[in-house]
Design a protein around this motif. Structure first.
Motif, PDB file in Angstrom:
ATOM      1  N   SER A 405       0.847  -1.194   0.000  1.00 17.21           N
ATOM      2  CA  SER A 405       0.000   0.000   0.000  1.00 17.21           C
ATOM      3  C   SER A 405       0.882   1.244   0.000  1.00 17.21           C
ATOM      4  O   SER A 405       2.120   1.145   0.099  1.00 17.21           O
ATOM      5  CB  SER A 405      -0.916   0.003   1.226  1.00 17.21           C
ATOM      6  OG  SER A 405      -0.150  -0.007   2.417  1.00 17.21           O
ATOM      7  N   TYR A 418       4.577   9.153  -3.098  1.00 17.33           N
ATOM      8  CA  TYR A 418       4.058   7.827  -2.715  1.00 17.33           C
ATOM      9  C   TYR A 418       5.011   7.241  -1.674  1.00 17.33           C
ATOM     10  O   TYR A 418       6.177   6.976  -1.975  1.00 17.33           O
ATOM     11  CB  TYR A 418       4.005   6.890  -3.913  1.00 17.33           C
ATOM     12  CG  TYR A 418       2.860   7.131  -4.879  1.00 17.33           C
ATOM     13  CD1 TYR A 418       1.664   6.438  -4.755  1.00 17.33           C
ATOM     14  CD2 TYR A 418       2.988   8.035  -5.923  1.00 17.33           C
ATOM     15  CE1 TYR A 418       0.613   6.631  -5.647  1.00 17.33           C
ATOM     16  CE2 TYR A 418       1.950   8.243  -6.822  1.00 17.33           C
ATOM     17  CZ  TYR A 418       0.762   7.536  -6.677  1.00 17.33           C
ATOM     18  OH  TYR A 418      -0.270   7.734  -7.572  1.00 17.33           O
ATOM     19  N   THR A 435      -1.552   0.345  -7.074  1.00 20.92           N
ATOM     20  CA  THR A 435      -1.419   1.465  -6.138  1.00 20.92           C
ATOM     21  C   THR A 435      -1.290   2.807  -6.874  1.00 20.92           C
ATOM     22  O   THR A 435      -1.680   3.844  -6.338  1.00 20.92           O
ATOM     23  CB  THR A 435      -0.190   1.234  -5.225  1.00 20.92           C
ATOM     24  OG1 THR A 435      -0.353   0.007  -4.524  1.00 20.92           O
ATOM     25  CG2 THR A 435      -0.027   2.365  -4.221  1.00 20.92           C
TER      26      THR A 435
END
Length: 512
Positions: A405, A418, A435
């Motif tokens: 994740s 991210y 993702t």
């Protein structure tokens, strides 16, 4: 080697007495496993002596007992049948046929021994740690049940006397340790009940009824080079069986070592045990024996009787050859029922009863693995059970961790961060790809790997594919907190890889 300075008078007494109990307990097992393979009972007895002697001196776990075992004997059945068919086609029969079959089995012991010695020298014994705890519980429970079931054949054709002696020996084994541990309960049961059966002329099966050992009185194993050793065709035929026998022996020995580690609270050496096992099997092949491995039943008898050092296993092997070669008349008087009762108590003691309580608390996947390994051990084979259990555990682990994740954060109008969470490997590459959203993301993308780890080549490839998607859209990707190995592998990818002071240091597993 024996650490004599650490031995007190009580230690020496316990080690010797415990070894004598094991020596007697080895006899019916060795004979029974010889019958399984279809060879003379003396083959199994010589195997128990030679293999037991060498592993007692050089093995990785003091007090562990090795000899002819059912798991390895089952592997040799196919070899014995194939060798018998081949030799009959060559016109052999009778004693010549039996000697010829034994030469193939001896070759299997030599080849298996070489494989096991290499296993130890290459220090592969550590891989036993990869066997998960639920699989070990399943192995122990399955083997305890197998030990108990193996005794049932001795009841065939027997009357109430057999059952009475079995119960009596179990009662002695249970009650005596509550009063004194000065003398092993198993030895008391053997001596006392043998005297009762002999003087009261009780009609029950004895060791002498299983095999006529009197013909081997005064004989010791003789050195002999198997003629098959110089035959390429024989080696080709035997090698597949030898490989399986070697692996089965290694698995059972190393798992037995792990069980005894838990009993004793000390840690043995899997690599030393593997080498000693191989040396023992190699030697057996030149002295008319067959391959074997550690015997969990006899090992537990030894430990629970006070035999925690090398002296006990040494006495067990030497005591066995003395019994077989010089005291056969006495040995043949021992009732089989006494030994059956002892093995039943070993089975009860070996079973991991606490695993029932663990079933309530452990994850369902682990409980399934434990039950599966137990069932497979009972109905199929130990090696297959442990391998399947390990594979199931690996698949469960991969499934549980096959998710990755990311926490996202906008950095102005044209950048997005991210921050990944979770391992990146073959099982999580799909989750990794899902993702990201290359089409809707801004012009500059920063991917932070600080809280993740690229485990294998599949993970590296997934990163490359993701970078290509962004590059095809004219967007820039920056990678942070990658190991040097990852950076080197991703050189061909068009990404800006930054160097940070706290970059991790690890290698990426990949195929060569």
């Amino acid at each position: 080697m024996f650490n004599l300075k650490n031995y007190k008078t009580d230690n020496v007494k316990n080690e010797i007495l415990s070894g004598l109990v094991v020596a007697v307990a080895l006899v019916p097992e060795a004979i029974a496993f010889s019958f399984i393979v279809g060879v003379n009972p003396i083959v199994g007895l010589y195997t128990a002596f030679i293999l037991g002697l060498i592993t007692s001196l050089f093995g990785g776990k003091p007090g562990m007992i090795s000899g002819a075992t059912g798991s390895v004997a089952v592997v040799l059945v196919g070899l014995a049948l194939e060798a018998t068919k081949l030799l009959k086609e060559q016109g052999l029969s009778g004693d010549s046929l039996a000697i010829g079959v034994l030469s193939y089995i001896a070759l299997a012991a030599i080849l298996a021994g070489i494989i096991q010695m290499l296993f130890g020298l290459l220090k592969f014994g550590k891989f036993i740690r990869l066997v998960p705890l639920p699989a070990i519980y399943g192995f122990v429970n399955g083997l305890a049940i197998v030990i108990a079931l193996a005794q049932l054949k001795f009841f065939i054709g027997e009357g109430w006397q057999m059952y009475a002696i079995v119960v009596a020996s179990m009662v002695i084994m249970y009650i005596m340790p509550k009063f004194t541990k000065a003398i092993p309960a198993g030895l008391v049961a053997i001596v006392l009940l043998t005297l009762v059966v002999y003087f009261l002329h009780i009609d029950t099966k004895t060791i002498g009824d299983l095999a006529n050992l009197a013909q081997f009185k005064g004989e010791l194993p003789k050195f002999n080079i198997p003629p098959t050793l110089f035959s390429l065709d024989a080696i080709k035929m035997v090698l597949p069986y030898a490989v399986i026998a070697a692996l089965v022996g290694l698995i059972e020995s190393l798992l037995t070592l792990a069980v005894l580690d838990e009993l004793s609270g000390t840690r043995g050496s899997g690599n030393k045990e593997s080498f000693a096992l191989g040396l023992g099997n190699f030697t057996c092949g030149f002295f008319g024996g067959m391959p074997g491995c550690a015997m969990i039943g006899q090992s537990v008898i030894n430990y629970t009787s006070g035999g925690l050092g090398r002296l006990s296993s040494f006495v067990a092997s030497v005591g066995l050859i003395i019994l077989v070669s010089f005291l056969t008349d006495t040995l043949q008087l021992i009732p089989v029922a006494v030994l059956v009762g002892i093995m039943f108590m070993v089975s009860i003691g070996t079973f991991e009863w606490s695993s029932f309580s663990h079933l309530k608390t452990m994850p369902k996947e682990d409980a399934f693995i434990m039950v599966a390994v137990t069932i497979i051990t009972i109905f199929f084979d130990l090696a297959i059970a442990v391998i399947i259990g390990s594979i199931l555990a690996a698949l469960v682990f991969a499934w549980k961790h096959a998710k990755i994740s990311a926490n996202t954060k906008k950095l102005g109008k044209n950048a997005k961060l991210y921050q990944l969470q979770g391992p990146l490997f073959f099982g999580s590459v799909d989750s990794f790809a899902d993702t990201f959203n290359p089409k809707d993301d801004p012009q500059n993308i920063i991917i932070d790997f600080k809280n993740t780890r690229v485990m294998d080549a599949s993970g590296v490839e997934a990163i490359e594919k993701l970078i290509k998607k962004y590059n095809d859209l004219g967007k820039k990707v920056t990678l942070r907190h990658l190991s040097d190995d990852c950076k080197a592998t991703l050189k061909r990818a068009k990404a800006n890889i930054t160097n940070e002071e706290d970059d991790p240091n690890y290698k990426v597993a990949r195929d060569y």
